[in-house]
Enzyme design. Sequence first.
Site, PDB file in Angstrom:
ATOM      1  N   SER A 187      43.822  19.662  -4.422  1.00  0.00           N
ATOM      2  CA  SER A 187      44.098  18.703  -4.031  1.00  0.00           C
ATOM      3  C   SER A 187      42.700  18.345  -3.228  1.00  0.00           C
ATOM      4  CB  SER A 187      45.106  18.181  -3.164  1.00  0.00           C
ATOM      5  OG  SER A 187      44.997  16.224  -2.920  1.00  0.00           O
ATOM      6  N   ASP A 312      50.121  12.496 -12.216  1.00  0.00           N
ATOM      7  CA  ASP A 312      50.477  12.550 -10.717  1.00  0.00           C
ATOM      8  C   ASP A 312      50.167  11.218  -9.905  1.00  0.00           C
ATOM      9  OD1 ASP A 312      48.828  13.623  -7.964  1.00  0.00           O
ATOM     10  OD2 ASP A 312      48.477  15.127  -8.934  1.00  0.00           O
ATOM     11  N   HIS A 340      52.475  15.416  -8.423  1.00  0.00           N
ATOM     12  CA  HIS A 340      51.026  16.013  -7.290  1.00  0.00           C
ATOM     13  C   HIS A 340      51.384  17.745  -6.963  1.00  0.00           C
ATOM     14  CE1 HIS A 340      47.404  15.899  -5.107  1.00  0.00           C
ATOM     15  NE2 HIS A 340      47.436  16.346  -3.962  1.00  0.00           N
TER      16      HIS A 340
END
Length: 360
Positions: A187, A312, A340
């Site tokens: 991320s 995600d 995610h």
Amino acid sequence: MCVPNHDSVWHFRSFVDVQRQKFWFTGPTYEPNSTEGLFVGYLYPILLWTAKETVEVGAGLKLRSEMARTQFVRSRWALAVLALTVCFQMSAAMNCSDAATLCSSDVSSYSPQHFIFVHGMGGGAWFWYEIQTLMEHFNQSATAVDLTSHGINKAIADNVITVAEYTQPLIDAINNVSGKVILVGHSLGGGSIAYASELCPNKVAKAIYLSSCMPTYNQSMFSAFPANTFPNLLNAGYVTFNYRNGPSNPSSASLNKAKLNEFYMSGTPTRYVNLGREVMTDTPFTPGTETLPLTPAKYGTVRRFYIRTGKDKGVPPSDQDEIIANNPPEKLFCMPNGDHTVFFSAPIELFKNLLCISSL
């Protein structure tokens, strides 16, 4: 006689959209940017449009195939737009590499490497304990870092101002390893491993971006995401900005812990969601706005790989596709069912992908 107009094009697009959705939900699973995905997503419904005796569009509206064909052919501009769209997607798409066919299935056969794992927004070294356990069991070395103000690091997020300060634990971890390392950034952590690749290019064998930003030159961590990524999270109430140092600029960002199961950990077992609700931390805001000093001579020499997560809701697949297209990696690996936090929801699949990349 049908006269081409905006409505006729809309009806055609509606039919295509309906057929695409039918195929995605009833047919086999394909990655949208693969050759098969482009066929079933675009060409298949077009063939149906021209071949069906009667097609039904919208609520009760029926158009006969001959009229539909005449109508569509006469809409030359619509045909041109459609062709350009398909060609653009085909040219921009990267096919997913398949770890099962590309690399050995014997996870004990891989040469030892040292992986350093970097969390994203709100996370910490604890994100990686499942992956670390697998790595160590199969004779790999693994270090997970708490970036400044995360995890057990005692700094206060609102007081962390620079990228250098924020990423210092990562730079220290790299320097503590005698040989080369493989960086894995999740991320927002993609920005941190990009910065580390610039500072330590001779120490970084590979950089693996997991559902993350993948900055190019003259970008910050935040601007390396598509323009709609953070507004969408803010508008949904998943992320909030804190103004603890004054009303003019945010000092940190917080994840909505009550809604982790809706976006950040949407496919993750409840036990990990509950853990996240207890230990997630605020993320410093200002370092995310600083332009990263990336150069072709350093950052540009580090081999980059990307792992795309197909379900995600934190960084949606469409956002990941834009990131990949803007700064293509050497190879793309895909986890079609990954949310995610795949290090919790699919640790073994992620582990195999990481080992495969390490061998390339």
